[in-house]
Design a protein around this motif. Structure first.
Motif: not given
Length: 203
Positions: A55-56, A103-107, A36
């Motif tokens: 972030e994300g 990126t962009d909070g993808k799992k 992270d």
């Protein structure tokens, strides 16, 4: 696409399919781990710099191997009679293969679930196997070696080490094997087991 991640107090520049050795992290071979602490992401347009992390963003990797680095010898000597200390150290390392930069909070996509069970099933069999063939005859009292108690003596016997003579004849590879299985962290060399075993064996 590439990213700069932080783990184990160090920073690494990584891209997909890269393999790298990092400070040990918990997990079995085949497990997926996520980093992270992503400090920078680049490769598609202008790089995104974190403050301190992006972030994300996260980086997914698969554990390829759990092992140890090469041995480092630490030798200290002072201007005093017989004042010298020799210690060995082998750093625990984990080899990982980068699978995704997100990126962009993808799992993370769960792709590699099956190898987990295989790795767990194989581990106990390797741990139970003795490293040496125990010689015939009565066992020596290994507790006479400094720092060896009843529990440790039992573990050494389970590995096939039952006599001082075996310890006297230890090679560097033998020491490394015992050190790794019992997580000694250089105790055999630090406490000079070979010299103690020679004395106890009457050599």
């Amino acid at each position: 696409m590439f990213a700069v991640i932080k783990t184990g107090g160090k920073q690494y520049n990584v891209a997909e399919n890269d393999e790298l050795k990092i400070e040990k992290i918990e997990g079995n071979v085949g497990d997926t781990v996520t980093f992270d602490q992503v400090l920078l992401v680049g490769g598609e347009g202008a790089p995104v710099i974190g403050a301190p992390v992006v972030e994300g963003a996260s980086v997914a990797a698969e554990i390829v191997n759990q092992g140890r680095g090469r041995k480092i010898i630490i030798f200290k000597k002072r201007r005093r009679q017989n004042s010298r200390r020799r210690n060995g150290h082998r750093q625990y390392l984990t080899t990982v293969k980068i699978t995704e930069i997100l990126t962009d909070g993808k799992k993370t996509s769960a792709k590699k679930a099956a190898p987990k069970k295989e790795a767990k099933a194989e581990a106990p069999a390797d741990a139970a196997a003795p490293l040496f063939t125990a010689p015939e005859g009565d066992k020596d009292d290994l507790k006479k070696i400094s720092g060896v108690g009843p529990v440790l003596e039992g573990k050494l016997n389970a590995l096939g080490i039952t006599k001082f003579e075996q310890i006297v004849n230890f090679s560097a590879d033998d020491i490394a094997k015992v050190d790794e299985v019992l997580n000694f962290k250089g105790r055999i060399e630090r406490d000079d087991w070979i010299a103690q075993a020679k004395e106890l064996a009457g050599k």
